[in-house]
Motif scaffolding. Structure first.
Motif, PDB file in Angstrom:
ATOM      1  N   LYS A  86      25.098  31.595  -2.172  1.00 47.61           N
ATOM      2  CA  LYS A  86      26.359  30.901  -2.456  1.00 47.61           C
ATOM      3  C   LYS A  86      27.529  31.880  -2.455  1.00 47.61           C
ATOM      4  N   LYS A  87      27.534  32.742  -1.450  1.00 51.31           N
ATOM      5  CA  LYS A  87      28.600  33.704  -1.192  1.00 51.31           C
ATOM      6  C   LYS A  87      28.669  34.828  -2.225  1.00 51.31           C
ATOM      7  N   GLU A  88      27.645  34.902  -3.105  1.00 54.97           N
ATOM      8  CA  GLU A  88      27.582  35.978  -4.083  1.00 54.97           C
ATOM      9  C   GLU A  88      26.571  37.028  -3.636  1.00 54.97           C
ATOM     10  N   LEU A 124      35.608  36.620   3.142  1.00 63.29           N
ATOM     11  CA  LEU A 124      35.842  36.339   1.723  1.00 63.29           C
ATOM     12  C   LEU A 124      35.556  37.547   0.838  1.00 63.29           C
ATOM     13  N   ARG A 125      35.175  38.665   1.445  1.00 59.47           N
ATOM     14  CA  ARG A 125      34.963  39.918   0.726  1.00 59.47           C
ATOM     15  C   ARG A 125      35.056  41.042   1.751  1.00 59.47           C
TER      16      ARG A 125
END
Length: 309
Positions: A86-88, A124-125
């Motif tokens: 989840k994008k983590e 996103l990072r």
């Protein structure tokens, strides 16, 4: 299934099986170096993505078998990246440290940084550009050969400026310790990290494997952590890069993978090594730097046109 291959004096044992099941067939205290890059549980074509705790439970069982089969003076090098959910980001070296150190009694000697200059671009990072190699030993009595992996001194003419050794060279004539952030490009003294290209489309070693281990990287571990005729094992062997690195350095090799296609490719690569046609990026090869004359390194005309409008 076990396939035992003897090719012109080289001994290669290939296991077409689940890694855990195959490891259970290997005698205790028989392996000098276990080196691998396990699946990261991110859904590659060769793995079925499961919950993180399920993935780690399986790896815990793998670690127990590794502890059993590793010699008392043996080494283990575990190369990992990140698990993403989840994008983590979940750094796998954090979890593997617990598995090997706290649960199995291994001792961490180095956490080596391997920089990867190219890869997927994140939006996103910050884009990930490194992975880590956890080097563990089973005991305090372990094999470590520094001289084969030394790099040239930055200032070979430096001398002691005082004391009994004044005027004498202050550095080792064989080269310096490369450290735990090692730049394989010897001319670049400012970034001492393991700067070995990952295996992408234009890499000479590229096969169909989507996450291939570069031979150059594993050879540095083999040179430092084994002696000739020692056995090197990769429990997630893929297309045999660790096995090839071992055979090229006069070691014995065991490579395990559950995909028959990868086992077949490993055999073909070993045959190519024997007949001299294996494509390989040799140790110490300078990393290519664009000059600006290549099409892909030039600023697109569309960008400059937009600046003028």
């Amino acid at each position: 299934m076990v396939s035992d291959h003897y090719v012109e004096g080289y001994r290669l044992l290939l296991g077409l099986n689940d890694s855990l099941q195959f490891l259970k067939t290997i005698p205790s205290n028989s392996i000098k170096l276990i080196v691998t890059s396990p699946p990261y549980n991110i859904g590659k074509v060769y793995e079925e993505k499961v919950k993180l705790n399920e993935y780690l439970d399986y790896q815990e069982e793998i670690a127990k078998e590794c502890s059993r089969i590793l010699k008392e003076d043996g080494n283990l090098a575990w190369e990992v990246g990140n698990f993403v959910y989840k994008k983590e980001i979940f750094p796998l070296d954090f979890f593997f440290y617990k598995i090997f150190k706290e649960d199995n009694g291994f001792k961490l000697r180095n956490r080596i940084i391997w920089r990867i200059e190219h890869g997927l671009h994140a939006s996103l990072r910050f884009s990930g550009r490194y992975e880590t190699i956890l080097w563990f030993t089973k005991t305090d009595n372990y094999t470590f050969n520094l001289d084969p992996v030394r790099v040239p001194q930055k200032y070979p003419g430096k001398t002691y400026y005082k004391g009994e050794k004044r005027g004498k060279p202050s550095c080792n004539p064989l080269g310096k310790n490369p450290g735990d952030v090692w730049d394989i490009v010897l001319q670049d003294w400012e970034e001492q990290i393991w700067n070995i290209p990952n295996v992408k489309a234009n890499h000479p070693e590229k096969t169909i494997h989507p996450a291939q281990f570069p031979i150059e990287l594993v050879q540095r571990l083999i040179l430092a952590l084994t002696n000739e005729e020692d056995i090197v094992l990769d429990p997630f062997g893929g297309v045999g890069s660790s096995a090839l690195g071992a055979l090229l350095l006069n070691r014995k090799a065991i490579s395990i993978d559950k995909e028959k296609e990868y086992i077949d490719i490993t055999l073909e690569r070993v045959k190519a090594m024997i007949n001299g046609t294996l494509k390989i990026r040799k140790i110490g090869t300078k990393i290519y730097t664009p000059t600006g004359r290549e099409k892909v390194s030039q600023i697109p005309k569309e960008w400059t046109n937009n600046e003028n409008n």
